[in-house]
Design a protein around this motif. Structure first.
Motif, PDB file in Angstrom:
ATOM      1  N   GLN A 276       0.858  -1.333   0.051  1.00 37.40           N
ATOM      2  CA  GLN A 276       0.049  -0.071   0.045  1.00 37.40           C
ATOM      3  C   GLN A 276       1.008   1.321  -0.158  1.00 37.40           C
ATOM      4  OE1 GLN A 276      -2.032   0.278   3.835  1.00 37.40           O
ATOM      5  NE2 GLN A 276      -0.476  -0.838   4.649  1.00 37.40           N
ATOM      6  N   ILE A 277       0.241   2.408  -0.400  1.00 37.12           N
ATOM      7  CA  ILE A 277       0.889   3.621  -0.315  1.00 37.12           C
ATOM      8  C   ILE A 277       0.280   4.271   0.953  1.00 37.12           C
ATOM      9  CG2 ILE A 277       0.749   6.104  -1.155  1.00 37.12           C
ATOM     10  CD1 ILE A 277       0.694   4.747  -3.924  1.00 37.12           C
ATOM     11  N   THR A 278       1.222   4.444   2.022  1.00 36.43           N
ATOM     12  CA  THR A 278       1.119   5.294   3.471  1.00 36.43           C
ATOM     13  C   THR A 278       1.084   6.654   3.286  1.00 36.43           C
ATOM     14  OG1 THR A 278       3.150   5.016   4.037  1.00 36.43           O
ATOM     15  CG2 THR A 278       1.722   3.006   4.506  1.00 36.43           C
ATOM     16  N   ASN A 279       1.877   7.202   2.332  1.00 35.16           N
ATOM     17  CA  ASN A 279       1.789   8.685   2.524  1.00 35.16           C
ATOM     18  C   ASN A 279       2.498   9.095   1.198  1.00 35.16           C
ATOM     19  OD1 ASN A 279       1.730  11.501   3.611  1.00 35.16           O
ATOM     20  ND2 ASN A 279       3.894  11.423   3.754  1.00 35.16           N
ATOM     21  N   ALA A 280       1.925  10.561   0.901  1.00 34.01           N
ATOM     22  CA  ALA A 280       2.339  11.146  -0.542  1.00 34.01           C
ATOM     23  C   ALA A 280       2.534  12.519  -0.288  1.00 34.01           C
ATOM     24  CB  ALA A 280       1.353  10.877  -1.808  1.00 34.01           C
ATOM     25  N   GLU A 282       4.125  16.319  -2.240  1.00 30.24           N
ATOM     26  CA  GLU A 282       4.530  16.804  -3.823  1.00 30.24           C
ATOM     27  C   GLU A 282       5.713  16.047  -4.409  1.00 30.24           C
ATOM     28  OE1 GLU A 282       4.511  21.201  -3.677  1.00 30.24           O
ATOM     29  OE2 GLU A 282       2.486  21.472  -3.504  1.00 30.24           O
ATOM     30  N   SER A 283       6.782  15.900  -3.462  1.00 31.75           N
ATOM     31  CA  SER A 283       7.968  15.163  -4.090  1.00 31.75           C
ATOM     32  C   SER A 283       8.091  13.838  -3.578  1.00 31.75           C
ATOM     33  CB  SER A 283       8.903  15.978  -3.997  1.00 31.75           C
ATOM     34  OG  SER A 283       9.285  16.230  -2.369  1.00 31.75           O
ATOM     35  N   SER A 284       7.246  13.076  -3.089  1.00 31.28           N
ATOM     36  CA  SER A 284       7.610  11.578  -2.513  1.00 31.28           C
ATOM     37  C   SER A 284       6.399  10.856  -2.361  1.00 31.28           C
ATOM     38  CB  SER A 284       8.274  11.815  -1.143  1.00 31.28           C
ATOM     39  OG  SER A 284       7.245  12.268  -0.208  1.00 31.28           O
ATOM     40  N   VAL A 285       6.582   9.596  -2.481  1.00 32.78           N
ATOM     41  CA  VAL A 285       5.597   8.595  -2.504  1.00 32.78           C
ATOM     42  C   VAL A 285       6.073   7.498  -1.193  1.00 32.78           C
ATOM     43  CG1 VAL A 285       4.394   6.745  -3.357  1.00 32.78           C
ATOM     44  CG2 VAL A 285       4.686   8.993  -4.692  1.00 32.78           C
ATOM     45  N   SER A 286       5.346   7.120  -0.380  1.00 33.67           N
ATOM     46  CA  SER A 286       6.138   6.233   0.692  1.00 33.67           C
ATOM     47  C   SER A 286       5.155   4.887   0.522  1.00 33.67           C
ATOM     48  CB  SER A 286       5.666   6.829   2.015  1.00 33.67           C
ATOM     49  OG  SER A 286       6.529   8.146   2.400  1.00 33.67           O
ATOM     50  N   SER A 316      15.270  -2.737  -1.340  1.00 32.02           N
ATOM     51  CA  SER A 316      15.340  -2.331   0.037  1.00 32.02           C
ATOM     52  C   SER A 316      15.426  -3.729   0.811  1.00 32.02           C
ATOM     53  CB  SER A 316      13.930  -1.924   0.397  1.00 32.02           C
ATOM     54  OG  SER A 316      13.647  -1.408   1.743  1.00 32.02           O
ATOM     55  N   THR A 317      16.010  -3.753   1.942  1.00 32.12           N
ATOM     56  CA  THR A 317      15.959  -4.748   3.052  1.00 32.12           C
ATOM     57  C   THR A 317      14.862  -4.668   3.972  1.00 32.12           C
ATOM     58  OG1 THR A 317      17.740  -3.572   4.332  1.00 32.12           O
ATOM     59  CG2 THR A 317      18.486  -5.032   2.668  1.00 32.12           C
ATOM     60  N   ASP A 318      14.479  -3.467   4.021  1.00 32.59           N
ATOM     61  CA  ASP A 318      13.107  -3.333   4.868  1.00 32.59           C
ATOM     62  C   ASP A 318      11.710  -3.375   4.103  1.00 32.59           C
ATOM     63  OD1 ASP A 318      14.864  -2.457   6.930  1.00 32.59           O
ATOM     64  OD2 ASP A 318      15.110  -0.422   6.106  1.00 32.59           O
ATOM     65  N   SER A 319      10.727  -3.482   4.910  1.00 36.34           N
ATOM     66  CA  SER A 319       9.346  -3.744   4.246  1.00 36.34           C
ATOM     67  C   SER A 319       8.938  -2.239   4.233  1.00 36.34           C
ATOM     68  CB  SER A 319       8.474  -4.638   5.040  1.00 36.34           C
ATOM     69  OG  SER A 319       8.247  -4.022   6.332  1.00 36.34           O
ATOM     70  N   SER A 320       9.572  -1.382   3.523  1.00 31.08           N
ATOM     71  CA  SER A 320       8.988  -0.128   3.203  1.00 31.08           C
ATOM     72  C   SER A 320      10.133   0.587   2.438  1.00 31.08           C
ATOM     73  CB  SER A 320       8.798   0.814   4.716  1.00 31.08           C
ATOM     74  OG  SER A 320       9.952   0.959   5.400  1.00 31.08           O
ATOM     75  N   TYR A 321       9.483   1.730   1.620  1.00 31.71           N
ATOM     76  CA  TYR A 321      10.347   2.513   0.751  1.00 31.71           C
ATOM     77  C   TYR A 321       9.682   3.805   0.462  1.00 31.71           C
ATOM     78  CZ  TYR A 321      13.032   3.909  -3.223  1.00 31.71           C
ATOM     79  OH  TYR A 321      13.738   4.882  -4.292  1.00 31.71           O
ATOM     80  N   VAL A 322      10.697   4.874   0.395  1.00 32.76           N
ATOM     81  CA  VAL A 322      10.000   6.108   0.293  1.00 32.76           C
ATOM     82  C   VAL A 322      10.611   6.454  -1.291  1.00 32.76           C
ATOM     83  CG1 VAL A 322      10.077   8.656   0.857  1.00 32.76           C
ATOM     84  CG2 VAL A 322       9.988   6.918   2.780  1.00 32.76           C
ATOM     85  N   ASP A 323       9.972   6.596  -2.272  1.00 27.51           N
ATOM     86  CA  ASP A 323      10.350   7.099  -3.721  1.00 27.51           C
ATOM     87  C   ASP A 323      10.513   8.609  -3.484  1.00 27.51           C
ATOM     88  OD1 ASP A 323      10.774   7.708  -6.160  1.00 27.51           O
ATOM     89  OD2 ASP A 323       8.950   6.922  -7.011  1.00 27.51           O
ATOM     90  N   GLN A 324      11.627   9.229  -3.775  1.00 27.10           N
ATOM     91  CA  GLN A 324      11.957  10.690  -3.621  1.00 27.10           C
ATOM     92  C   GLN A 324      12.233  11.333  -4.940  1.00 27.10           C
ATOM     93  OE1 GLN A 324      14.460  10.606  -0.329  1.00 27.10           O
ATOM     94  NE2 GLN A 324      13.069  11.608   0.984  1.00 27.10           N
ATOM     95  N   SER A 325      12.185  10.548  -6.076  1.00 23.02           N
ATOM     96  CA  SER A 325      12.420  10.947  -7.128  1.00 23.02           C
ATOM     97  C   SER A 325      11.271  11.199  -8.147  1.00 23.02           C
ATOM     98  CB  SER A 325      13.178   9.839  -8.076  1.00 23.02           C
ATOM     99  OG  SER A 325      12.545   8.614  -8.227  1.00 23.02           O
ATOM    100  N   VAL A 326       9.961  11.536  -7.679  1.00 19.61           N
ATOM    101  CA  VAL A 326       8.922  11.981  -8.092  1.00 19.61           C
ATOM    102  C   VAL A 326       8.525  13.214  -8.026  1.00 19.61           C
ATOM    103  CG1 VAL A 326       8.160   9.514  -8.536  1.00 19.61           C
ATOM    104  CG2 VAL A 326       7.593  10.965  -6.494  1.00 19.61           C
ATOM    105  N   THR A 327       7.753  13.791  -8.853  1.00 26.03           N
ATOM    106  CA  THR A 327       6.758  14.943  -8.770  1.00 26.03           C
ATOM    107  C   THR A 327       5.295  14.827  -9.115  1.00 26.03           C
ATOM    108  OG1 THR A 327       8.815  16.435  -9.581  1.00 26.03           O
ATOM    109  CG2 THR A 327       6.478  17.499  -9.459  1.00 26.03           C
ATOM    110  N   THR A 328       4.522  14.518  -7.939  1.00 26.28           N
ATOM    111  CA  THR A 328       3.405  14.194  -7.946  1.00 26.28           C
ATOM    112  C   THR A 328       2.199  15.022  -8.442  1.00 26.28           C
ATOM    113  OG1 THR A 328       2.782  14.697  -5.750  1.00 26.28           O
ATOM    114  CG2 THR A 328       3.619  12.568  -5.964  1.00 26.28           C
TER     115      THR A 328
END
Length: 378
Positions: A276-280, A282-286, A316-328
């Protein structure tokens, strides 16, 4: 003296008189193979070391084993250019023939003029190999891999001008025996390749492409008949090809060799749950998902459309990731997969990011996307 009688295992410093020029051993090639280097020009201009003179009146005969189809014209532009480039022969339609052993050859035809523009068309063994189109003082090569099956190579020259400065013919050493020696998954993933060694090869070049990639990327060179690719990643699939370089010419790529970085034992991970997406912003998607038993890593994939091509953007070795290479200001679609030494899981279903940034003129598009997706406006 027939040019085809010059064996390449003789010393490269030994010279043989051929007409008013000389023929010496050219660049390094395989023992007992033959290279043919021809410098085209006038009967008196200098001949490049290692090359054989071909003047405007060097006609083919079975005694020499090479030559022109007819007498044509020649020019010498002087010492401001190299021995091969300063002079040339010229005619809008002529042929050059060379007797040689049957086999595959790298051919390079150089054409240009130090003081005039030039257009030369090149056909070799009945196949159009390309053309040159150069400005004054410029030179261009037409290159090809050519198969000789009748004991003679035929080079047909045409075009608006038909200048030729040099022709270089070097035996091709075909790559063979390319295989995977081993695949390591721990402690660091690697793929060990090998192939049959060939005489006269100065270096081998290794090319690779990943899944979904159309083109190969050169990843390394070696003088040995083996190569360790230590830049692979666990669970992914790669396709390799290898070339060799003989006498300055690179061979065609070997046939594709595909390998998956996995040990082939045990069970692959299951598909991660609750993706799932937990947060978004203007410049990131969690992103977040459930931990998968036995997984050692997770790969994150992204696309600009739900049914489009997904590119792997991170691990990722974790069960989460933040994509900071986007402009939403547009939606992004994500999938993930889990990996262990046995391989890669199937991809999850996609999730889509909400629009958080609106650029002027894009408000209507945002309304449309939200209407179609059924999401309320933020």
């Amino acid at each position: 003296m027939k040019i085809r009688k010059l064996p390449l295992f003789l010393s490269a410093t030994m010279a043989f008189a051929v007409f008013s020029g000389s023929a010496v051993l050219p660049k390094s090639v395989s023992a007992a193979q033959q290279a043919y280097l021809f410098d085209f020009g006038t009967a008196t201009s200098p001949v490049a070391p290692g090359f054989t003179r071909v003047s405007e009146s060097t006609l083919y005969s079975s005694a020499t084993g090479f030559g022109l189809s007819k007498t044509i014209a020649s020019r010498d532009r002087g010492a401001n250019f190299s021995d091969t480039l300063r002079d040339f022969v010229i005619d809008k339609s002529f042929s050059f023939k060379v007797d040689m052993e049957n086999g595959d050859y790298f051919v390079k035809v150089t054409a240009g003029d130090g003081t005039a523009s030039n257009k030369t068309a090149v056909t070799i063994e009945g196949i159009n190999r390309g053309s040159t189109n150069t400005a004054s003082g410029s030179f261009q090569d037409v290159t090809a891999v050519v198969t000789v099956a009748d004991g003679q190579m035929n080079v047909d020259i045409g075009g608006n001008d038909g200048r030729v400065n040099a022709i270089e013919i070097t035996p091709a050493v075909v790559m063979s025996g390319v295989k995977v020696e081993s695949v390591s998954v721990s402690p660091s993933p690697s793929v060990q390749l090998s192939w049959n060694a060939a005489q006269g090869v100065s270096e081998y070049s290794i090319y690779r492409k990943g899944e979904g990639q159309a083109d190969y990327t050169k990843i390394g060179t070696t003088s040995a008949a083996a190569y360790a690719d230590n830049s692979v990643e666990l669970g992914l699939t790669y396709t390799y090809a290898v070339t060799n370089t003989v006498g300055g010419y690179e061979s065609p790529k070997s046939g594709p060799l595909t390998v998956t970085v996995a040990d082939g034992t045990g069970q692959k991970p299951t598909v991660p749950g609750h993706f799932q997406i937990t947060n978004a912003t203007e410049s990131s998607v969690s992103l977040d998902w459930d931990t998968v038993s036995g997984a050692v890593y997770y790969y994150v994939y992204r696309s600009s459309s739900e049914a489009g091509a997904y590119s792997r953007i991170a691990g990722s070795t974790d069960s989460s990731y933040v994509d900071q290479s986007v402009t939403t200001n547009v939606p992004y679609y994500y999938k993930i997969a889990a990996v262990n030494s046995a391989g890669l899981s199937d991809l999850t279903a996609s999730v889509v990011s909400p629009i958080k940034k609106v650029i002027a003129g894009h408000r209507a598009r945002q309304h449309l996307i939200q209407f179609v997706s059924g999401r309320p406006e933020d």
